[in-house]
Every structure is written in structure tokens, then in C-alpha cells.
Design a protein around this motif. Structure first.
Motif, PDB file in Angstrom:
ATOM      1  N   LYS A  11       0.805  -1.174   0.177  1.00  0.00           N
ATOM      2  CA  LYS A  11      -0.037   0.004  -0.122  1.00  0.00           C
ATOM      3  C   LYS A  11       0.843   1.202  -0.098  1.00  0.00           C
ATOM      4  O   LYS A  11       2.114   1.236   0.333  1.00  0.00           O
ATOM      5  CB  LYS A  11      -0.874  -0.054   1.369  1.00  0.00           C
ATOM      6  CG  LYS A  11      -1.938  -1.248   1.235  1.00  0.00           C
ATOM      7  CD  LYS A  11      -3.228  -1.056   2.506  1.00  0.00           C
ATOM      8  CE  LYS A  11      -3.977  -2.190   2.288  1.00  0.00           C
ATOM      9  NZ  LYS A  11      -4.867  -1.857   3.333  1.00  0.00           N
ATOM     10  N   LEU A  63     -10.274   5.433   3.679  1.00  0.00           N
ATOM     11  CA  LEU A  63      -9.721   4.418   2.879  1.00  0.00           C
ATOM     12  C   LEU A  63      -9.399   4.837   1.378  1.00  0.00           C
ATOM     13  O   LEU A  63      -8.126   4.629   0.909  1.00  0.00           O
ATOM     14  CB  LEU A  63     -10.326   3.092   3.200  1.00  0.00           C
ATOM     15  CG  LEU A  63      -9.881   1.927   2.355  1.00  0.00           C
ATOM     16  CD1 LEU A  63      -8.304   1.536   2.976  1.00  0.00           C
ATOM     17  CD2 LEU A  63     -10.671   0.764   2.227  1.00  0.00           C
ATOM     18  N   ARG A 104       2.370  -6.665   9.362  1.00  0.00           N
ATOM     19  CA  ARG A 104       1.632  -5.572   9.915  1.00  0.00           C
ATOM     20  C   ARG A 104       1.975  -5.299  11.349  1.00  0.00           C
ATOM     21  O   ARG A 104       2.220  -4.074  11.637  1.00  0.00           O
ATOM     22  CB  ARG A 104       0.070  -5.760   9.754  1.00  0.00           C
ATOM     23  CG  ARG A 104      -0.452  -5.791   8.423  1.00  0.00           C
ATOM     24  CD  ARG A 104      -1.861  -6.451   8.190  1.00  0.00           C
ATOM     25  NE  ARG A 104      -2.703  -5.771   7.092  1.00  0.00           N
ATOM     26  CZ  ARG A 104      -3.493  -6.542   6.737  1.00  0.00           C
ATOM     27  NH1 ARG A 104      -4.139  -7.223   7.518  1.00  0.00           N
ATOM     28  NH2 ARG A 104      -4.330  -5.993   5.572  1.00  0.00           N
ATOM     29  N   LYS A 111      -4.564   0.992  11.748  1.00  0.00           N
ATOM     30  CA  LYS A 111      -5.471  -0.125  11.134  1.00  0.00           C
ATOM     31  C   LYS A 111      -5.709   0.496   9.789  1.00  0.00           C
ATOM     32  O   LYS A 111      -5.875  -0.718   8.857  1.00  0.00           O
ATOM     33  CB  LYS A 111      -6.764   0.026  11.809  1.00  0.00           C
ATOM     34  CG  LYS A 111      -7.586  -1.010  12.078  1.00  0.00           C
ATOM     35  CD  LYS A 111      -8.770  -0.898  12.995  1.00  0.00           C
ATOM     36  CE  LYS A 111      -9.520  -2.225  12.893  1.00  0.00           C
ATOM     37  NZ  LYS A 111     -10.548  -2.264  14.034  1.00  0.00           N
ATOM     38  N   ASN A 114      -1.864   0.156   6.865  1.00  0.00           N
ATOM     39  CA  ASN A 114      -1.693  -1.173   7.422  1.00  0.00           C
ATOM     40  C   ASN A 114      -0.437  -1.850   6.429  1.00  0.00           C
ATOM     41  O   ASN A 114      -0.394  -3.171   6.620  1.00  0.00           O
ATOM     42  CB  ASN A 114      -2.593  -1.919   7.976  1.00  0.00           C
ATOM     43  CG  ASN A 114      -3.592  -2.312   6.690  1.00  0.00           C
ATOM     44  OD1 ASN A 114      -3.348  -1.948   5.456  1.00  0.00           O
ATOM     45  ND2 ASN A 114      -4.900  -3.052   7.125  1.00  0.00           N
TER      46      ASN A 114
HETATM   47  P1  CMP Z   1      -7.554  -4.443   3.959  1.00  0.00           P
HETATM   48  O1  CMP Z   1      -6.958  -5.708   4.415  1.00  0.00           O
HETATM   49  O2  CMP Z   1      -6.744  -3.799   2.633  1.00  0.00           O
HETATM   50  O3  CMP Z   1      -9.059  -4.362   3.735  1.00  0.00           O
HETATM   51  C1  CMP Z   1      -9.717  -3.366   3.813  1.00  0.00           C
HETATM   52  C2  CMP Z   1      -9.045  -1.994   4.670  1.00  0.00           C
HETATM   53  O4  CMP Z   1      -9.761  -1.111   5.054  1.00  0.00           O
HETATM   54  C3  CMP Z   1      -7.973  -2.476   5.642  1.00  0.00           C
HETATM   55  O5  CMP Z   1      -7.078  -3.302   5.050  1.00  0.00           O
HETATM   56  C4  CMP Z   1      -7.737  -1.279   6.068  1.00  0.00           C
HETATM   57  O6  CMP Z   1      -6.565  -0.514   5.285  1.00  0.00           O
HETATM   58  C5  CMP Z   1      -8.945  -0.283   6.093  1.00  0.00           C
HETATM   59  N1  CMP Z   1      -9.692  -0.740   7.247  1.00  0.00           N
HETATM   60  C6  CMP Z   1     -10.389  -1.693   7.908  1.00  0.00           C
HETATM   61  N2  CMP Z   1     -10.745  -1.314   9.123  1.00  0.00           N
HETATM   62  C7  CMP Z   1     -10.586  -0.401   9.284  1.00  0.00           C
HETATM   63  C8  CMP Z   1     -10.626   0.555  10.490  1.00  0.00           C
HETATM   64  N3  CMP Z   1     -11.664   0.210  11.580  1.00  0.00           N
HETATM   65  N4  CMP Z   1     -10.219   1.886  10.454  1.00  0.00           N
HETATM   66  C9  CMP Z   1      -9.768   2.176   9.541  1.00  0.00           C
HETATM   67  N5  CMP Z   1      -9.365   1.466   8.332  1.00  0.00           N
HETATM   68  C10 CMP Z   1      -9.731   0.325   8.248  1.00  0.00           C
END
Ligand code: CMP
Length: 139
Positions: A11, A63, A104, A111, A114
Motif C-alpha cells: 500500500k 480509505l 503488519r 488499522k 497497514n
Molecule cells: P485491507 O485488508 O486492505 O481491507 C480493507 C482495508 O480497510 C483494511 O485493510 C484497512 O486498510 C482499512 N480498514 C479496515 N478497518 C478499518 C478501520 N476500522 N479503520 C480504518 N481503516 C480500516
């Protein structure tokens, strides 16, 4: 177990911090093969479609902003049990909950920021690979 494919993303947070090579080397050291690779700055439309399952979540709009903030590296990984193995290597979404030694836990800032993404099952892997590698011959 048959060979399978999964989508990995390095990312924008990890690319900006110069972790691309480290993370691709980590993938290969896990015995997963990189069978397709692109570096690209994703558009809002690409991210919104990719993460459509999350469109009603409160974190969706930040996101999209994060994922379009700079280049990402997209990779198709192949190997036995590749989906589960790549997710185990990444660790939990929240770095505070991720196991010691996972990507991670080691590199994620939060979160949201990540570091990496991995498909969570065979049907999402098929969708996600097709989303970013349309028409590409992966043989
Ligand atoms: P990913 O595994 O790519 O799937 C969805 C993405 O949304 C996740 O990684 C994070 O980058 C983001 N994400 C998921 N949950 C949260 C949260 N509670 N707060 C902020 N970002 C989140």
C-alpha cells in the motif's frame, strides 16, 4: 492442496517508506511466487470498486483517500495454499492485534495505514486479481 493465486498490495504507506523491496523479498522468502507485478497510483474509481464491500463502512472515504495518495504495488502471488499463507504472513488488519513477526505488526502504522493487503478467500482472490490484471496472461 492445489496451487492457488491471491492478490497482494503493497500500500502507499509502505511504498512511500521505501519498503517495496523488503516486502517483495519477504513474499519470495515465504516460498510464494510473484507471477504478475504492477506499480500504479490508483484512481478513486479503481479503489472504490476494489473495496466495494466496504462502501457503507465509516472508514470507506478515508480509505479511498489513503489508497489514492501515492503509488501502490500490485502483485499476483501463486503457491500451494497461497491465500491463507499470505494472510498469515501479513497478520491481522490492526497492527496492535497482529502476531509478533508479521508484516503488519512490524511495519503498519495503524488499522488504515497497514502496509499490505491480501485477498481473504478464493472468490475475493478471483475478483481482485481480475480487477487489476484484466486480460493479462498469467501463465
Ligand atoms: P485491507 O485488508 O486492505 O481491507 C480493507 C482495508 O480497510 C483494511 O485493510 C484497512 O486498510 C482499512 N480498514 C479496515 N478497518 C478499518 C478501520 N476500522 N479503520 C480504518 N481503516 C480500516
Amino acid at each position: 492442496m492445489a496451487s492457488e493465486r491471491t492478490l497482494a498490495i503493497v500500500k502507499p504507506d509502505a511504498v512511500a517508506r521505501g519498503l517495496t523491496g523488503t516486502l517483495l523479498a519477504r513474499i519470495e522468502s515465504e516460498g510464494l511466487r510473484i507471477v504478475a507485478l504492477r506499480m500504479v497510483r490508483l484512481s478513486p474509481r479503481e479503489v472504490e470498486g476494489f473495496y466495494a464491500v466496504h462502501r457503507d463502512k465509516p472508514f470507506f472515504s478515508p480509505l479511498v483517500a489513503f489508497m489514492t495518495s501515492g503509488p501502490s504495488v500490485l502483485a499476483v502471488l501463486e503457491g500451494e495454499d497461497a491465500i491463507r499463507r499470505w494472510r498469515a504472513c501479513m497478520g491481522a488488519t490492526d497492527p496492535m492485534e497482529a502476531d509478533e513477526g508479521t508484516i503488519r505488526r512490524t511495519y503498519a502504522e495503524s488499522k488504515q495505514r497497514n502496509a499490505v493487503h491480501g485477498s481473504d478467500g478464493p472468490s475475493s482472490a478471483a475478483f481482485e486479481i481480475g480487477w487489476f490484471f484484466r486480460g493479462l496472461d498469467l501463465a
